[in-house]
Design a protein around this motif. Structure first.
Motif, PDB file in Angstrom:
ATOM      1  N   TYR A 187     -33.345  -9.763  67.267  1.00  0.00           N
ATOM      2  CA  TYR A 187     -33.368 -10.135  68.686  1.00  0.00           C
ATOM      3  C   TYR A 187     -33.207  -8.904  69.577  1.00  0.00           C
ATOM      4  O   TYR A 187     -33.842  -8.788  70.611  1.00  0.00           O
ATOM      5  CB  TYR A 187     -32.264 -11.147  68.962  1.00  0.00           C
ATOM      6  N   ARG A 188     -32.373  -7.989  69.148  1.00  0.00           N
ATOM      7  CA  ARG A 188     -32.090  -6.794  69.939  1.00  0.00           C
ATOM      8  C   ARG A 188     -33.211  -5.765  69.849  1.00  0.00           C
ATOM      9  O   ARG A 188     -33.462  -5.041  70.806  1.00  0.00           O
ATOM     10  CB  ARG A 188     -30.785  -6.169  69.458  1.00  0.00           C
ATOM     11  N   TYR A 189     -33.876  -5.669  68.708  1.00  0.00           N
ATOM     12  CA  TYR A 189     -34.791  -4.562  68.461  1.00  0.00           C
ATOM     13  C   TYR A 189     -36.270  -4.942  68.476  1.00  0.00           C
ATOM     14  O   TYR A 189     -37.114  -4.102  68.226  1.00  0.00           O
ATOM     15  CB  TYR A 189     -34.456  -3.905  67.123  1.00  0.00           C
ATOM     16  N   SER A 190     -36.602  -6.186  68.760  1.00  0.00           N
ATOM     17  CA  SER A 190     -38.001  -6.616  68.740  1.00  0.00           C
ATOM     18  C   SER A 190     -38.441  -7.020  70.139  1.00  0.00           C
ATOM     19  O   SER A 190     -37.634  -7.470  70.955  1.00  0.00           O
ATOM     20  CB  SER A 190     -38.172  -7.819  67.810  1.00  0.00           C
ATOM     21  N   ASP A 191     -39.743  -6.882  70.386  1.00  0.00           N
ATOM     22  CA  ASP A 191     -40.257  -7.387  71.663  1.00  0.00           C
ATOM     23  C   ASP A 191     -40.564  -8.881  71.516  1.00  0.00           C
ATOM     24  O   ASP A 191     -40.437  -9.450  70.440  1.00  0.00           O
ATOM     25  CB  ASP A 191     -41.497  -6.595  72.101  1.00  0.00           C
TER      26      ASP A 191
END
Length: 83
Positions: free
Chosen positions: A20-24
């Motif tokens: 969730y934090r690292y994906s677009d």
């Protein structure tokens, strides 16, 4: 999404969905599923999606402690042991 509810004889293990934090927005669903499958394999358990954000979205994965191998229970028990 239906939130899991602990029974009296269960303890939930919750792991925040790092995808969730690292994906677009476009790559998140695939990255999240890949991360969940990796957790399933690593902990030999069945993780389900959950949202643990108080007042905001914070996707996570949850499994009941009674569904994980004994070795993981021992490690978690030692971690939470108060001396």
């Amino acid at each position: 999404m239906l939130q899991p509810i602990e029974n009296a004889n269960q303890i939930f293990v919750v792991i925040i969905d790092e995808a969730y934090r690292y994906s677009d927005d476009h790559s998140y669903p695939q990255a999240s599923e890949k991360y969940r499958r990796a957790l399933d394999q690593e902990f030999q358990s069945d993780f389900r999606t959950a949202n643990i954000g108080p007042g905001a979205d914070l996707p996570a994965f949850v499994t009941a402690l009674n569904n994980v191998p004994t070795s993981v229970k021992v490690i978690l028990g030692l971690f939470f042991l108060e001396l």
